[in-house]
Design a protein around this motif. Structure first.
Motif, short mmCIF file in Angstrom:
data_model
loop_
_atom_site.label_atom_id
_atom_site.label_comp_id
_atom_site.label_asym_id
_atom_site.label_seq_id
_atom_site.Cartn_x
_atom_site.Cartn_y
_atom_site.Cartn_z
N LEU A 93 -45.81 -23.74 23.75
CA LEU A 93 -44.79 -23.30 22.79
C LEU A 93 -45.34 -22.26 21.82
CD1 LEU A 93 -43.29 -26.78 21.80
CD2 LEU A 93 -42.32 -25.09 23.37
N ILE A 94 -46.69 -22.15 21.75
CA ILE A 94 -47.29 -21.22 20.79
C ILE A 94 -47.15 -19.80 21.32
CG2 ILE A 94 -49.40 -20.62 19.54
CD1 ILE A 94 -50.37 -23.48 20.03
N PRO A 95 -46.56 -18.92 20.50
CA PRO A 95 -46.38 -17.55 21.00
C PRO A 95 -47.71 -16.83 21.16
CG PRO A 95 -45.53 -17.76 18.74
CD PRO A 95 -46.03 -19.11 19.15
N GLY A 96 -47.68 -15.67 21.84
CA GLY A 96 -48.89 -14.89 22.09
C GLY A 96 -49.57 -14.48 20.81
N LYS A 97 -50.84 -14.10 20.93
CA LYS A 97 -51.66 -13.87 19.76
C LYS A 97 -51.19 -12.71 18.90
CE LYS A 97 -55.88 -16.05 20.98
NZ LYS A 97 -57.24 -16.24 20.64
#
Lengths: 360, 360
Positions: free
Chosen positions: A278-282
């Motif tokens: 669920l964590i978006p790209g850096k």
């Protein structure tokens, strides 16, 4: 969050109050784009260190168009109120980790000029603290939350948006209460979990820690952060944080029960894997980029795939994903290399030049 | 853990059984130092991919002097027993994360040749899995635990020590039961905490995750690891793990109680900070290096400290710590730069050449 390609405009001098890690980094980042930055700190030697680093000048400003309050959470409301009174035409923002409590304190005290204040929060920091830990690139590509309230003037909001752009951050706007719920989940909860993990390193023989690997270091890195600062943050955001921590305790009980009974605990582990996705790209990417697969024939010989990786690496095109198909009975395998669609042709050309048979 | 500067010697062919991330990485690292490596996997396409990467050959060996069993924990005892029987003169090791249970299973089954088996465990991995995630440098500078039991032959122990050295790892020896206690603390507990943090990312609005920063990414990185593998690891090491997790639950209750009452929770946070300081340096350093302070006079002018940092950086000497003294009323500050003692003169010369006034 709409992209805006015009260069950021910060009209007039900026006053930074609080020359710790974040305040000094804001000064360094603004100085880099040519803004006039003035520095102030309750501990004058911090402001002088920030000045020596190139974050601005400790000379008092004659006029100020933007005040950035970068003090510990417990002092934010007081310092913001003071800045609004001292500079009656300036826009004031703060960079503290919790946004609703200082706004409520300011509003309930009947603070004048609240239309010139809007809170913000750069999602960047370090387990180190103080001006010497500062960096002009601290905010580059990081989210910078701006949290408008009902009474804020458009001109004030514009100034703070420009501040976020000027330091290279990605602007994210949400109301203060939403912000506090969000950071409870993505920042304050991980902080507590990191602390609880590091706390358990006491109590075993010291030589056991010789087996520490990168996983432990990653999980516990932020646990080294300043306890005084974090006590204030966790206290200020205690309501949403406590609810999340109760959920963690329920999950922990479920896991303990499962492990003790020797039952399947894969669902708990699977929820963790799904959570990481669920964590978006850096780099503030809002969605997964479009990928294209390049297929490459690979002779089923020792080292051939390694050679393909080297050749692909030298092409400069980043490999996003990779899969190998072995067609049983054939002396050749097929590597499926996923790259960003706009780079697929570049990779294909580079590999073809080096003698590989490719197809899209 | 005594250092040994002679080149590692791995006599004769090595057979790697299990070509996932760790097995394939062992093959790549051994191939690099010229060892003859044979590859086998219950899924032949994994062995073929490892071969294509250059980790060895899928050709069956005619003779084997060392077998490295790199299969999931649940299958270790069975595959080790099979290897001891198939290669009656070979030394056999495994690389699984838990060491006592497979040894007990082998012993209680009356396995023949147990003097040729010694377990080991490289403290290196990745949240990614499979042969394509492998790297020839995976073990460089990482701890590699070797866990001798009472019946092991010296020659077997020697072979496995040489394996650890050959792949560039730092050898750490401890008994199997000690190892399992240690990894419960430094590996399995952090894994669970990472999973519990990532699990809590569900349940909030998706746009809240736009505020995710590096801290969250670090804490949750290992939560993306294979749930099937980790279910086996956590189950195999459940006794020490459950004890640690109960301690975490007590700490969590204490923290929840403190936060809800608005009480001081700095002691919990402070235990976390102290815990991070127990973790040894990244490169297997066993103690803090000797440091020397170089003092530099810095004009109290904007940007001077930044210039000093650049000049120090260009000297190539790594800055270990830094402190600034402002002597109030004097137009000059003093920067105290701590560097490894053997590099202090080099830094002093470089700074003096660039016009700085320094003293040791």
């Amino acid at each position: 969050m709409s992209p805006d390609a015009s260069p950021p405009t910060l009209a007039g001098p900026v006053l930074i109050i609080g020359c710790g890690l974040v305040g000094t980094s804001v000064g360094l980042a603004l100085a880099r784009v040519g803004a006039a930055v003035h520095l102030r700190d309750a501990q004058p030697e911090h402001a002088r260190t920030a000045q020596m680093l190139g974050a601005g000048t400790t000379e008092p400003p004659e006029s100020v168009s933007l005040v950035v309050v970068a003090v510990p959470p417990d002092f934010v409301a007081e310092v913001v109120a003071g800045a609004l009174a001292e500079w009656p035409t300036a826009v004031v923002t703060d960079v503290a980790s919790v946004k609703l409590p200082p706004l409520e304190a300011l509003a309930s005290a009947g603070t004048e000029g609240l239309e010139r204040y809007v809170g913000s929060h750069p999602m960047a920091g370090s387990e180190r603290s103080g001006p010497t830990a500062a960096s002009e690139t601290l905010f580059e590509g990081r989210a910078w939350a701006v949290t408008p309230h009902a009474a804020v003037a458009d001109t004030a909001l514009h100034q703070v948006r420009e501040l976020a752009r000027a330091v290279g951050a990605t602007l994210v706007e949400m109301p203060p209460d939403e912000h506090d719920l969000a950071v409870a989940r993505v920042s304050h909860l991980p902080q507590v979990m990191s602390v609880l993990t590091a706390s358990r390193l006491h109590g075993g023989p010291a030589d056991h820690l010789a087996l520490a690997g990168q996983g432990l270091r990653d999980v516990t890195r932020i646990a080294a952060s300043d306890p005084v600062l974090w006590r204030q943050i966790l206290h200020a955001n205690r309501l949403p944080l406590v609810e999340l921590l109760r959920g963690v305790r329920d999950d922990l009980d479920e896991l303990l029960d499962g492990i003790e009974r020797g039952q399947v605990i894969e669902d708990v582990l699977g929820r963790g894997v799904a959570g990481t996705r669920l964590i978006p790209g850096k780099h503030g990417e809002e969605s997964t980029p479009a990928l294209t697969s390049v297929f490459v024939q690979v002779p089923d010989q020792p080292g051939e795939l390694g050679r393909l990786f080297r050749d692909a690496g030298e092409s400069g095109v980043n490999i996003e994903d990779l899969r190998i198909d072995h067609d049983l009975g054939r002396p050749v395998g097929v590597a499926e290399i996923a790259v960003r669609s706009e780079r697929a042709e570049e990779l294909t050309s580079a590999l073809t030049e080096r003698g590989w048979t490719t197809y899209l």
